[in-house]
Scaffold this motif. Sequence first.
Motif, PDB file in Angstrom:
ATOM      1  N   ARG A   1      -8.065   4.879  -1.380  1.00  0.00           N
ATOM      2  CA  ARG A   1      -7.794   4.768   0.056  1.00  0.00           C
ATOM      3  C   ARG A   1      -9.010   4.347   0.876  1.00  0.00           C
ATOM      4  O   ARG A   1      -8.874   3.510   1.757  1.00  0.00           O
TER       5      ARG A   1
ATOM      6  N   ASP B   1      -8.683   3.275   4.866  1.00  0.00           N
ATOM      7  CA  ASP B   1      -8.182   4.548   5.365  1.00  0.00           C
ATOM      8  C   ASP B   1      -9.293   5.580   5.238  1.00  0.00           C
ATOM      9  O   ASP B   1      -9.479   6.184   4.193  1.00  0.00           O
TER      10      ASP B   1
ATOM     11  N   ASP C   1      -9.282  10.733   5.578  1.00  0.00           N
ATOM     12  CA  ASP C   1      -9.568  11.775   4.588  1.00  0.00           C
ATOM     13  C   ASP C   1     -11.053  11.820   4.245  1.00  0.00           C
ATOM     14  O   ASP C   1     -11.620  12.890   4.059  1.00  0.00           O
TER      15      ASP C   1
ATOM     16  N   ALA D   1      -5.379   8.391  -4.692  1.00  0.00           N
ATOM     17  CA  ALA D   1      -6.021   8.738  -3.418  1.00  0.00           C
ATOM     18  C   ALA D   1      -7.467   8.238  -3.363  1.00  0.00           C
ATOM     19  O   ALA D   1      -7.985   7.976  -2.281  1.00  0.00           O
TER      20      ALA D   1
ATOM     21  N   VAL E   1       0.059   3.019  -3.344  1.00  0.00           N
ATOM     22  CA  VAL E   1      -1.044   3.966  -3.136  1.00  0.00           C
ATOM     23  C   VAL E   1      -0.573   5.247  -2.455  1.00  0.00           C
ATOM     24  O   VAL E   1      -0.858   6.344  -2.932  1.00  0.00           O
ATOM     25  N   ASP E   2       0.135   5.124  -1.349  1.00  0.00           N
ATOM     26  CA  ASP E   2       0.517   6.309  -0.585  1.00  0.00           C
ATOM     27  C   ASP E   2       1.537   7.173  -1.311  1.00  0.00           C
ATOM     28  O   ASP E   2       1.600   8.379  -1.096  1.00  0.00           O
ATOM     29  N   SER E   3       2.340   6.581  -2.169  1.00  0.00           N
ATOM     30  CA  SER E   3       3.354   7.356  -2.885  1.00  0.00           C
ATOM     31  C   SER E   3       2.814   7.992  -4.170  1.00  0.00           C
ATOM     32  O   SER E   3       3.489   8.805  -4.770  1.00  0.00           O
TER      33      SER E   3
ATOM     34  N   ARG F   1       0.834  -1.205   0.000  1.00  0.00           N
ATOM     35  CA  ARG F   1       0.000   0.000   0.000  1.00  0.00           C
ATOM     36  C   ARG F   1       0.867   1.253   0.000  1.00  0.00           C
ATOM     37  O   ARG F   1       0.579   2.218  -0.707  1.00  0.00           O
ATOM     38  N   MET F   2       1.948   1.254   0.786  1.00  0.00           N
ATOM     39  CA  MET F   2       2.828   2.414   0.832  1.00  0.00           C
ATOM     40  C   MET F   2       3.494   2.652  -0.520  1.00  0.00           C
ATOM     41  O   MET F   2       3.563   3.782  -0.995  1.00  0.00           O
TER      42      MET F   2
END
Length: 109
Positions: A76, A81, A84, A73, A66-68, A62-63
């Motif tokens: 998420r 998550d 947001d 977004a 998706v997160d990078s 995921r990091m």
Amino acid sequence: MIGVIVVYGIINGIIQSVIQPRVVGNAVALSQTLTFFSVLFWAVVLGPIGAILAIPLTLLVRMLLVDSNPRLAWIRPALGDFADTKQAMAAESAAAAQDKASKRAGGRA
């Protein structure tokens, strides 16, 4: 003795199938469904070690994916998550309440 084994098996099954994925998923912001399927996926890919390392490996993927990448977004909330999403919903709700209040004030004047 057999009764104790059966009761232990049932309790252990409930804890590992229902309670543990929910607690771990909440702790690392992953949905319960994703937590369950990540254990199954990594167990198939890497065997028993994959089942043990399923959550850290899923968080790593995921990091990296998706997160990078800001363009991803939108995915998420599907991963669990909701921070947001909750902020966006609160802002939208506040804006709607303000709009409703301004319409009421405009109608009275």
